[in-house]
Structure formats: C-alpha cells, structure tokens
Scaffold this active site. Structure first.
Site, PDB file in Angstrom:
ATOM      1  N   SER A  68      33.364 -16.470  70.114  1.00 58.09           N
ATOM      2  CA  SER A  68      34.430 -15.597  69.463  1.00 58.09           C
ATOM      3  C   SER A  68      35.464 -16.508  68.614  1.00 58.09           C
ATOM      4  O   SER A  68      36.029 -15.947  67.731  1.00 58.09           O
ATOM      5  CB  SER A  68      35.313 -14.704  70.176  1.00 58.09           C
ATOM      6  OG  SER A  68      34.375 -13.476  70.512  1.00 58.09           O
ATOM      7  N   LYS A  71      34.741 -16.442  64.823  1.00 62.81           N
ATOM      8  CA  LYS A  71      35.152 -15.242  64.184  1.00 62.81           C
ATOM      9  C   LYS A  71      36.478 -15.490  63.167  1.00 62.81           C
ATOM     10  O   LYS A  71      36.437 -14.934  61.973  1.00 62.81           O
ATOM     11  CB  LYS A  71      35.839 -14.085  65.004  1.00 62.81           C
ATOM     12  CG  LYS A  71      34.544 -13.682  65.705  1.00 62.81           C
ATOM     13  CD  LYS A  71      35.087 -12.414  66.993  1.00 62.81           C
ATOM     14  CE  LYS A  71      33.849 -12.111  67.685  1.00 62.81           C
ATOM     15  NZ  LYS A  71      34.344 -11.190  68.936  1.00 62.81           N
ATOM     16  N   TYR A 196      25.529 -12.763  62.796  1.00 61.17           N
ATOM     17  CA  TYR A 196      26.748 -13.041  63.725  1.00 61.17           C
ATOM     18  C   TYR A 196      26.233 -13.875  64.825  1.00 61.17           C
ATOM     19  O   TYR A 196      27.233 -14.504  65.432  1.00 61.17           O
ATOM     20  CB  TYR A 196      27.147 -11.412  64.062  1.00 61.17           C
ATOM     21  CG  TYR A 196      27.945 -11.337  65.295  1.00 61.17           C
ATOM     22  CD1 TYR A 196      29.318 -11.446  65.041  1.00 61.17           C
ATOM     23  CD2 TYR A 196      27.674 -10.774  66.605  1.00 61.17           C
ATOM     24  CE1 TYR A 196      30.133 -11.419  66.060  1.00 61.17           C
ATOM     25  CE2 TYR A 196      28.433 -10.839  67.691  1.00 61.17           C
ATOM     26  CZ  TYR A 196      29.622 -10.978  67.300  1.00 61.17           C
ATOM     27  OH  TYR A 196      30.580 -10.841  68.636  1.00 61.17           O
ATOM     28  N   TYR A 248      42.179 -11.808  72.553  1.00 60.77           N
ATOM     29  CA  TYR A 248      42.135 -10.392  73.208  1.00 60.77           C
ATOM     30  C   TYR A 248      43.210  -9.627  73.788  1.00 60.77           C
ATOM     31  O   TYR A 248      44.354  -9.698  73.205  1.00 60.77           O
ATOM     32  CB  TYR A 248      41.128 -10.411  73.928  1.00 60.77           C
ATOM     33  CG  TYR A 248      39.614 -10.807  73.262  1.00 60.77           C
ATOM     34  CD1 TYR A 248      39.098  -9.795  72.239  1.00 60.77           C
ATOM     35  CD2 TYR A 248      39.119 -12.377  73.194  1.00 60.77           C
ATOM     36  CE1 TYR A 248      38.159 -10.399  71.376  1.00 60.77           C
ATOM     37  CE2 TYR A 248      38.477 -12.491  72.359  1.00 60.77           C
ATOM     38  CZ  TYR A 248      37.791 -11.688  71.420  1.00 60.77           C
ATOM     39  OH  TYR A 248      36.829 -12.133  70.537  1.00 60.77           O
ATOM     40  N   VAL A 266      34.028 -16.681  74.668  1.00 58.49           N
ATOM     41  CA  VAL A 266      33.417 -16.386  76.265  1.00 58.49           C
ATOM     42  C   VAL A 266      32.714 -17.574  76.652  1.00 58.49           C
ATOM     43  O   VAL A 266      32.329 -17.492  77.920  1.00 58.49           O
ATOM     44  CB  VAL A 266      32.410 -15.061  76.338  1.00 58.49           C
ATOM     45  CG1 VAL A 266      33.319 -13.949  76.156  1.00 58.49           C
ATOM     46  CG2 VAL A 266      31.356 -15.097  75.437  1.00 58.49           C
TER      47      VAL A 266
HETATM   48  O1  DON Z   1      29.400 -11.031  70.810  1.00 59.42           O
HETATM   49  C1  DON Z   1      29.734 -11.413  72.096  1.00 59.42           C
HETATM   50  O2  DON Z   1      29.828 -10.656  72.882  1.00 59.42           O
HETATM   51  C2  DON Z   1      29.788 -12.898  71.901  1.00 59.42           C
HETATM   52  N1  DON Z   1      28.944 -13.496  71.008  1.00 59.42           N
HETATM   53  C3  DON Z   1      31.283 -13.293  71.629  1.00 59.42           C
HETATM   54  C4  DON Z   1      32.352 -12.864  72.527  1.00 59.42           C
HETATM   55  C5  DON Z   1      33.523 -13.386  72.755  1.00 59.42           C
HETATM   56  O3  DON Z   1      33.412 -14.684  72.587  1.00 59.42           O
HETATM   57  C6  DON Z   1      34.448 -12.841  73.112  1.00 59.42           C
HETATM   58  N2  DON Z   1      35.585 -13.788  73.520  1.00 59.42           N
HETATM   59  N3  DON Z   1      36.524 -13.686  74.393  1.00 59.42           N
END
Ligand code: DON
Length: 312
Positions: A68, A71, A196, A248, A266
C-alpha cells in the site's frame, strides 16, 4: 554534525533492538501467500537528511514489496497526469474508519466513489487514471517515476508476489467489479488490477523508502540535485492523506503518538517523513491487528518522542 543527528546515529541500533521485541505481538500477512515467507522478527530502518547524511540500523537491507505504500506515489502520478479535478471526480478525500479492503461505504454514498485514494478501492481507481494505452505502458510509467524517486534505475516488481496476489485477490476483484458497475472504472477490470498488483509488488529496501520519503519531506524537490520532481501542491495533498488515512484505521492513534505523515503496507514497510528534514524507511513484517508493522510503529513512536518530531 548537529547534536540530534549524532544522538540518532548513536542510539538508533539500541532503539531498533528494543522495538524488535514487539514483533512477537504481531503476525506476518498471509492473505497474499507469498508474503508469508517474510522473517517475522526482522526490523530495519534507514533515515536520510537533505545533505546526504544517512543512518541505518537493524535489517535495513531486507527486500520487501511496497504494497500500500505505492498508493501514495500512484496518486501523485495520477495527479500529475490528470490534474486535481479529474482525480477527485473519481475518489474522495475522507477517511473511512473501515478496513483497507472494505466495500461497505461504496454502497452507502451516492455517487459510489471510493472515500479516499489510499484504501484498496481508491487505489484501484487511481491505477486506472495513470496515463498509458495499455497496462504495460502504465506500469512502465509507474516504474520509471518510482525509480527516479528511489534513486535506483534497477527498481522492479517481484514477479512471485505479483502472481501470488493475482491468483488470490478475490476481494479486490469484487471491489473492482463493483466500481465498474458504479461507473467509477471505465477500463477493463483485469487490466486495471494488473497495474494495481504490479505497483503493489515493487520491491525495495529501507534506503529506497527513505529516498522516496525525503522527496516528500522537501515538498517534491530532490534535495541532492535541487530538481523539482513533483509539484508542491500535489505533495501537500499526498501528505494530508498520509496524516488522515496513511495508517488505515489506526491513523488517529498514529497522529497522536507519532505525529508524522506516514504510509504503511502489509509487507511491514512504513514510509515516514519529518517535513523539511528527514526521509525515513522502516520495515518490520509482523503486523498488528490494523495491518501496520508492530515493531515499526513502536520504533517511530520512540523516535518521535525522543526528538519531539510531531508536527502538531
Ligand atoms: O491490495 C492489497 O490487499 C495489497 N496489495 C495491499 C494492501 C496493503 O498494503 C494494506 N496495508 N496496510
């Protein structure tokens, strides 16, 4: 060398070892199967200042995927490609208080646009706004922008993580189809998801993260070359989202305890910045219940308290 930098250089290794103990409170993400291989008790950090000073400690050479954290930078690229009005016609500016992969609010508002660009629904929408005729062209633009910010022309995505997410992303797929049904996504769903998943899979170490953060700390300018890489206004937008939504639904507590613009992923990465001063890259794969690095957040709390870094 000023006294803060010299204390930082001396004490950072000890602080990392103290924070590393927090890893046992967390869990490595496994919903993307390939991420589950990360060393649960790793903790590393790199801090850069604007005159090429650098301190590292712990497992700062560990490679991990941006997830994330990417992003923030795809938002910046979409703003540079399409401008503020077009981007905010498709994504909102408000935190949700829900999980990052929630679809709850998409049904509650009219028009059903994602609340902000840092939740999955918002970031998938932002991926569709990057210039390029094909997913490959969009990915190439993202990679070349990230390479410039990270100061490494060899930066690329981790194919195993990309494939692992592509094979298991049922929830992101449903979010994307929902967005398509709401008229938010114009493009083909699988093509947008490919862009993405690829930017989430870009592989970095703490130094890359710290360099990317340093450009934001200097309002879009690379302090080493003096080149403006991102318009200041867009950096201001990105930093506002980092404060309100970057961690978040732990963003409020993080603002109170650390008080710095930051973004987590994550994989356990956290990018943070001290405005006008430092870029910080942290990795600690064990995550707390909100999806943020347990040891990484603890380390940033320690640093912010020791040096009174909160912007508030
Ligand atoms: O879309 C997803 O679930 C992962 N590629 C990224 C999610 C993420 O890193 C959320 N972070 N805390």
């Amino acid at each position: 060398m000023d006294s803060e930098w010299s204390r930082l250089s001396t004490e950072l290794p000890g602080w990392v070892e103290a924070s590393r103990k927090q890893s046992s409170q967390g869990k490595v993400a496994s919903y993307i199967p390939e991420l589950a291989h990360a060393p649960w008790d790793a903790l590393g950090v790199t801090i850069l200042d604007g005159s090429s000073g650098r301190v590292n400690a712990g497992n700062h050479e560990l490679l991990f995927t941006l997830q994330s954290i990417s992003k923030v930078f795809t938002l910046l690229l979409a703003l540079m490609d399409k401008g503020e009005d077009s981007v905010f016609a498709k994504v909102g500016m408000e935190p949700t208080g829900d999980n990052f992969n929630s679809m709850l609010k998409l049904e509650l508002v009219d028009p059903g646009i994602p609340f902000n660009p840092l939740i999955n629904a918002g970031a998938i929408t932002v991926s569709s706004l990057i210039d390029g005729d094909t997913p490959a062209q969009k990915t190439e633009r993202i990679l070349s922008f990230f390479r410039e910010l990270a100061g490494d022309s060899s930066l690329t995505y981790n194919d195993a993580v990309f494939r692992s997410e592509t094979a298991t992303a049922h929830r992101n797929r449903s979010l994307a189809y929902f967005l398509k049904a709401n008229g938010v996504l114009d493009a083909d769903v699988e093509e947008v998801l490919q862009v993405y998943f690829k930017h989430c899979s870009i592989e970095v170490n703490c130094l890359h993260l710290a360099r990317m953060a340093l450009v934001l700390a200097y309002d879009g300018t690379d302090p080493q070359t003096g080149r403006q890489l991102i318009p200041r206004r867009y950096v201001q937008i990105a930093k506002s989202f980092m404060i309100t939504c970057g961690m978040y639904n732990e963003s409020g507590a993080f603002a109170i305890r650390v008080g710095l613009p930051a973004k987590s992923g994550v994989s356990g990465g956290v990018l943070a910045l001290v405005p006008g001063r430092y870029g910080i890259g942290v990795v600690g794969p064990a995550l707390n219940a909100k999806g943020n690095s347990t040891a990484g957040v603890h380390l940033l709390e320690t640093l912010s308290a020791a040096f009174d870094w909160s912007i508030f």
